[in-house]
Design an enzyme around this catalytic site. Sequence first.
Site, mmCIF file in Angstrom:
data_model
loop_
_atom_site.group_PDB
_atom_site.id
_atom_site.type_symbol
_atom_site.label_atom_id
_atom_site.label_comp_id
_atom_site.label_asym_id
_atom_site.label_seq_id
_atom_site.Cartn_x
_atom_site.Cartn_y
_atom_site.Cartn_z
ATOM 1 N N CYS A 61 62.806 107.557 -27.063
ATOM 2 C CA CYS A 61 61.646 107.789 -26.321
ATOM 3 C C CYS A 61 61.872 108.303 -24.932
ATOM 4 O O CYS A 61 62.955 107.559 -24.255
ATOM 5 C CB CYS A 61 61.443 106.344 -26.257
ATOM 6 S SG CYS A 61 60.832 105.486 -27.730
ATOM 7 N N CYS A 107 59.495 110.148 -29.090
ATOM 8 C CA CYS A 107 58.231 109.704 -28.572
ATOM 9 C C CYS A 107 58.347 110.032 -26.984
ATOM 10 O O CYS A 107 59.570 110.050 -26.518
ATOM 11 C CB CYS A 107 58.357 108.157 -28.583
ATOM 12 S SG CYS A 107 57.102 107.115 -27.687
ATOM 13 N N ARG A 143 57.100 96.345 -31.568
ATOM 14 C CA ARG A 143 58.336 96.603 -30.951
ATOM 15 C C ARG A 143 58.534 95.889 -29.767
ATOM 16 O O ARG A 143 57.810 95.582 -28.925
ATOM 17 C CB ARG A 143 58.214 98.081 -30.195
ATOM 18 C CG ARG A 143 58.012 99.074 -31.142
ATOM 19 C CD ARG A 143 58.021 100.727 -30.862
ATOM 20 N NE ARG A 143 57.514 101.509 -31.774
ATOM 21 C CZ ARG A 143 58.357 102.093 -32.792
ATOM 22 N NH1 ARG A 143 59.382 101.499 -33.164
ATOM 23 N NH2 ARG A 143 57.858 102.943 -33.479
ATOM 24 N N CYS A 199 55.937 97.804 -11.913
ATOM 25 C CA CYS A 199 56.969 98.972 -12.038
ATOM 26 C C CYS A 199 57.830 99.201 -10.871
ATOM 27 O O CYS A 199 57.233 99.636 -9.542
ATOM 28 C CB CYS A 199 56.265 100.080 -12.475
ATOM 29 S SG CYS A 199 57.184 101.552 -13.065
ATOM 30 N N CYS A 255 51.216 100.583 -10.500
ATOM 31 C CA CYS A 255 51.208 99.515 -11.439
ATOM 32 C C CYS A 255 52.185 98.623 -10.819
ATOM 33 O O CYS A 255 53.662 98.815 -10.363
ATOM 34 C CB CYS A 255 52.114 100.087 -12.645
ATOM 35 S SG CYS A 255 51.233 101.760 -13.173
ATOM 36 N N CYS A 293 56.706 107.535 -8.494
ATOM 37 C CA CYS A 293 55.524 107.584 -9.017
ATOM 38 C C CYS A 293 54.208 107.419 -8.258
ATOM 39 O O CYS A 293 54.276 106.290 -7.715
ATOM 40 C CB CYS A 293 55.389 106.879 -10.467
ATOM 41 S SG CYS A 293 53.863 106.990 -11.432
ATOM 42 N N CYS A 302 51.249 105.322 -29.631
ATOM 43 C CA CYS A 302 51.971 104.083 -29.303
ATOM 44 C C CYS A 302 51.388 103.260 -28.092
ATOM 45 O O CYS A 302 51.231 103.766 -27.064
ATOM 46 C CB CYS A 302 53.534 104.511 -29.068
ATOM 47 S SG CYS A 302 54.579 103.119 -28.493
HETATM 48 N N1 SAM Z 1 54.249 106.568 -16.607
HETATM 49 C C1 SAM Z 1 54.077 106.322 -17.685
HETATM 50 C C2 SAM Z 1 53.066 105.583 -18.041
HETATM 51 O O1 SAM Z 1 52.785 104.499 -17.294
HETATM 52 O O2 SAM Z 1 52.613 105.588 -18.970
HETATM 53 C C3 SAM Z 1 55.278 106.233 -18.536
HETATM 54 C C4 SAM Z 1 56.062 105.301 -18.193
HETATM 55 S S1 SAM Z 1 55.853 103.359 -18.002
HETATM 56 C C5 SAM Z 1 57.357 102.624 -17.158
HETATM 57 C C6 SAM Z 1 55.870 102.901 -19.519
HETATM 58 C C7 SAM Z 1 55.747 101.359 -19.790
HETATM 59 O O3 SAM Z 1 56.710 100.473 -19.447
HETATM 60 C C8 SAM Z 1 54.559 100.576 -18.732
HETATM 61 O O4 SAM Z 1 53.376 100.971 -19.361
HETATM 62 C C9 SAM Z 1 54.766 99.112 -19.137
HETATM 63 O O5 SAM Z 1 54.262 98.619 -20.236
HETATM 64 C C10 SAM Z 1 56.293 99.266 -19.159
HETATM 65 N N2 SAM Z 1 56.851 98.638 -18.196
HETATM 66 C C11 SAM Z 1 57.102 99.215 -16.948
HETATM 67 N N3 SAM Z 1 57.809 98.468 -15.987
HETATM 68 C C12 SAM Z 1 57.836 97.172 -16.895
HETATM 69 C C13 SAM Z 1 58.544 96.038 -16.447
HETATM 70 N N4 SAM Z 1 59.287 95.699 -15.130
HETATM 71 N N5 SAM Z 1 58.566 95.150 -17.208
HETATM 72 C C14 SAM Z 1 58.267 95.218 -18.568
HETATM 73 N N6 SAM Z 1 57.382 96.480 -19.107
HETATM 74 C C15 SAM Z 1 57.595 97.417 -18.016
HETATM 75 FE FE1 SF4 Z 2 54.125 105.287 -12.840
HETATM 76 FE FE2 SF4 Z 2 55.670 103.160 -13.317
HETATM 77 FE FE3 SF4 Z 2 52.862 103.092 -13.590
HETATM 78 FE FE4 SF4 Z 2 53.960 104.633 -15.480
HETATM 79 S S1 SF4 Z 2 54.215 102.055 -15.073
HETATM 80 S S2 SF4 Z 2 52.489 105.032 -14.089
HETATM 81 S S3 SF4 Z 2 55.860 105.308 -14.334
HETATM 82 S S4 SF4 Z 2 54.094 103.251 -11.607
#
Ligand code: SAM
Ligand code: SF4
Length: 355
Positions: free
Chosen positions: A117, A148, A286, A80, A77, A73, A208
């Site tokens: 989801c 979802c 949730r 992530c 973030c 990606c 959501c």
């Molecule tokens: N890429 C899309 C986005 O960012 O909206 C969808 C996938 S993203 C992985 C969905 C959510 O998972 C993120 O917004 C974050 O809140 C949560 N998430 C991701 N990595 C995480 C982690 N290591 N611990 C807790 N929550 C996490």
């Molecule tokens: Fe990409 Fe992860 Fe950020 Fe979602 S949370 S936008 S998958 S880097």
Amino acid sequence: MTQTATFPARVSGAETVTTGDGTRTDWTRAEIAALFDLPFTELLFRAAEVHRRHHRPDEVQLCTLLSIKTGGCPEDCGYCAQSVKADSGVEATKLMDVQAVLQSAAQARDAGSKRFCMGAAWRNPKDRDMPAIIAMVKGVREMGMETCMTLGMLSERQAAQLAEAGLHYYNHNIDTSPERYGEIITTRTFDERIDTLAEVRKAGINVCSGGIVGMGETRSDRVGFIHALATLERHPESVPVNALVPIKGTVLGDMLADTPLAKIDDIEFVRTVAAARITMPRSMVRLSAGRESMSEATQALCFVAGANSIFTGDRLLTAANAGDDADAALFARLGLKPMEGEEPMRADKAAACGR
Ligand code: SAM
Ligand code: SF4
Ligand code: DTB
């Protein structure tokens, strides 16, 4: 003399600003901070009271997550594992075949899941991906499960296409307070997140949106996070509260590994769940990522505080999850039942009963 006389006032005379379903959207930060400041026993009591008013306190919805497109990606973030910036060892894949997704959904349904989801590690979907995404939504819907999707930012057209396909919910988290956002993610802004949520809402898909607790934020950030959600024009029907899963190779995972004292304490996590429940009474709250390293007692407190949904199975998107056996044992110990009925606030249902 009762102690309650000295507690912060529950609301301060502004109850008149409500959404159509009777919930307040005029919460102030001071009111939410006052909730967080309550003695824990009082906060939990109030949250449990609100919970009972709108939901069955002995029911928790079982949901399953599937990563339909993993890794690579372009967003950064800090939490992530799927960001190209992370050195987490997660390999990038292409979008899964529709049939493979439907097979996975059927397994989830057979294991008792009511909600499926699907998450993709995209900044935004490409228009060429939409036919497959639409087929996934329709297929899972036909299995009788709630759908979802979380695919990143959406254009107006893409939101309309997902609505047309019958998508129940779109997940798009604000993750933290507006003022902290830029410290966690630099490749997009908080306002862009809000823009996509507005597109989702406009298209008639249930929203959501939630975030992550335990990213080294202050209590004031947690207040700001809840405030941002609870003052949206209409509350998200679904509010995931994740506990950070610290993943090696991610900015936040590595940072927290070096400073174990920064780990959020469980009571503060439960307080955040309670604040979400009190301020957004009808929403599904949730208990999402992070249960694997949470004690059963902490999870139980989250359910008392109003959490009424969990992800089952042994995997989230890339991280490990508690697993069906552990959850069945937990439900048995707590006397909880998997939620069978429809959620109380879903827009398609609300419309049907004239709200
Ligand atoms: N890429 C899309 C986005 O960012 O909206 C969808 C996938 S993203 C992985 C969905 C959510 O998972 C993120 O917004 C974050 O809140 C949560 N998430 C991701 N990595 C995480 C982690 N290591 N611990 C807790 N929550 C996490
Ligand atoms: Fe990409 Fe992860 Fe950020 Fe979602 S949370 S936008 S998958 S880097
Ligand atoms: C949400 O708020 N939490 C889920 C779901 N929405 C998509 C995702 C949790 C991801 C946890 C980290 C991982 O598995 O990589």
